[in-house]
Design an enzyme around this catalytic site. Structure first.
Site, mmCIF file in Angstrom:
data_model
loop_
_atom_site.group_PDB
_atom_site.id
_atom_site.type_symbol
_atom_site.label_atom_id
_atom_site.label_comp_id
_atom_site.label_asym_id
_atom_site.label_seq_id
_atom_site.Cartn_x
_atom_site.Cartn_y
_atom_site.Cartn_z
ATOM 1 N N ASP A 107 0.812 -1.218 0.000
ATOM 2 C CA ASP A 107 0.000 0.000 0.000
ATOM 3 C C ASP A 107 0.846 1.269 0.000
ATOM 4 O O ASP A 107 0.299 2.376 -0.037
ATOM 5 C CB ASP A 107 -0.977 0.002 1.186
ATOM 6 C CG ASP A 107 -0.288 -0.125 2.536
ATOM 7 O OD1 ASP A 107 0.664 -0.909 2.658
ATOM 8 O OD2 ASP A 107 -0.717 0.552 3.497
ATOM 9 N N HIS A 108 2.166 1.099 0.002
ATOM 10 C CA HIS A 108 3.070 2.249 -0.054
ATOM 11 C C HIS A 108 3.930 2.271 -1.324
ATOM 12 O O HIS A 108 4.590 3.272 -1.584
ATOM 13 C CB HIS A 108 3.980 2.265 1.175
ATOM 14 C CG HIS A 108 3.234 2.496 2.458
ATOM 15 N ND1 HIS A 108 3.240 3.692 3.137
ATOM 16 C CD2 HIS A 108 2.432 1.672 3.172
ATOM 17 C CE1 HIS A 108 2.481 3.593 4.210
ATOM 18 N NE2 HIS A 108 1.976 2.371 4.260
ATOM 19 N N HIS A 163 8.088 -1.314 13.019
ATOM 20 C CA HIS A 163 7.065 -1.917 12.178
ATOM 21 C C HIS A 163 7.456 -3.360 11.878
ATOM 22 O O HIS A 163 8.556 -3.806 12.218
ATOM 23 C CB HIS A 163 6.898 -1.096 10.894
ATOM 24 C CG HIS A 163 5.641 -1.404 10.132
ATOM 25 N ND1 HIS A 163 4.408 -1.477 10.723
ATOM 26 C CD2 HIS A 163 5.438 -1.650 8.810
ATOM 27 C CE1 HIS A 163 3.498 -1.753 9.806
ATOM 28 N NE2 HIS A 163 4.105 -1.885 8.634
ATOM 29 N N ASP A 194 4.794 3.568 8.481
ATOM 30 C CA ASP A 194 3.997 2.802 9.440
ATOM 31 C C ASP A 194 4.852 2.463 10.662
ATOM 32 O O ASP A 194 6.012 2.070 10.543
ATOM 33 C CB ASP A 194 3.503 1.513 8.800
ATOM 34 C CG ASP A 194 2.468 1.769 7.711
ATOM 35 O OD1 ASP A 194 2.193 2.946 7.421
ATOM 36 O OD2 ASP A 194 1.950 0.784 7.155
#
Length: 305
Positions: A67-68, A140, A211
């Protein structure tokens, strides 16, 4: 400078929020734009924004979760089709080049510009006469970094009236005084140009984190930041879930901002379970601890004053 949020969701896109991408526009400072993360669909989001991929100068990746980063191949190739010819530097964690190179090669991607990939480690990752960018590793599930962008102090303003009072008119001598040089006048007197210039103007400090769970590394990066962009995937009632998935709550983001003495906090990376007014719960939770908090939305801009 301005932050423009192209995607503010977590994990997967929702009807309200695309996945992560944040632009820092530097049009007045250097005529360019920097992008932080590039989730799937970022190029589409950019088409619906005032931003132009051709003006992209740096692209900073915080970590390699999809998602990044899944928007990278599309954005990089579209930049060519949109007239981008200036060099582009891509910064990110080790493994970034190994992930990206086969996709571009096997798809036969053609780039009309020079692409440089710099895999980062903690410390200074970029510096020139205007900016210095630091990064540090966060907490993370995989290596995830936060970036601290520091604008270098600008020279103080010239007291033009004070210079003119000496009978010095605009011209070469005036220009040398403006640059803070020592100048000898026609009458033989010597003046120090620095005495006509005010105190340096402090540069802005912008911190954008990948994150992370709550960690002291985040606080260290965010010290005295003008703006801190921090994930707020969950509310505090889901603290245990946040811990298990290596994410932060809105309350924890506010605690980072408070301990770092940041001026403002922007919450992003919002779980899709918080739709519409439900997301306001995250903002209320953060503001209870840190009043200068904001909730980012897709296509929302925040001026860094």
């Amino acid at each position: 400078m301005e932050l423009y949020f192209l995607g503010t969701g977590a994990g997967m896109p929702s009807k309200e929020r695309n996945v992560t991408a944040i632009a820092l526009t530097l049009y007045d400072e250097r005529g360019s734009m920097w992008l932080f993360d590039c989730g799937e669909g970022t190029q589409h989001q950019m088409l619906r924004s005032p931003l132009k991929a051709s003006r992209l100068e740096h692209l900073y990746i915080t970590h390699l979760h999809g998602d990044h980063v899944y928007g990278l191949p599309g954005l990089l190739t579209s930049r060519s089709n949109q007239g981008g010819t200036s060099p582009l530097t891509l910064f990110g964690p080790p493994g970034l080049e190994a992930m990206l190179e086969p996709v571009l090669r096997l798809s036969g991607a053609h780039l009309s510009y020079e692409l440089s990939i710099r895999e980062v480690e903690e410390g200074i990752v970029f510096e020139d006469d205007q900016f210095v960018v630091h990064c540090a590793k966060l907490d993370h599930r995989i290596d995830s970094y936060g970036y601290r962008v520091v604008e270098k102090d600008k020279p103080g303003k010239l007291d033009a009236d004070k210079v003119k009072a000496l009978g010095i008119k605009p011209g070469p001598v005036f220009g040398r005084i403006k640059r803070g040089e020592t100048v000898e006048l026609p009458d033989g007197s010597v003046i120090d140009g620095k005495s006509f210039i005010g105190s340096p103007i402090p540069g802005k400090k912008i911190v954008i984190l990948g994150d992370t769970r709550y960690c002291e590394a985040a606080v260290g990066l965010a010290v005295n930041a003008d703006v801190l962009v921090h994930e707020a995937t969950f509310d505090s009632s889901m603290h245990d879930l946040a811990q298990a998935y290596y994410h932060a709550t809105a309350e924890e983001a506010a605690e980072v901002a408070r301990k770092a003495d940041a001026k403002s906090l922007i919450l992003t990376h919002i779980s899709s379970r918080y739709q519409e007014e439900q997301a306001e719960r995250l903002l209320s939770e953060a503001r209870a601890k840190f009043p200068a908090a904001w909730l980012a939305k897709d296509h929302w801009a925040f001026a860094v004053n």
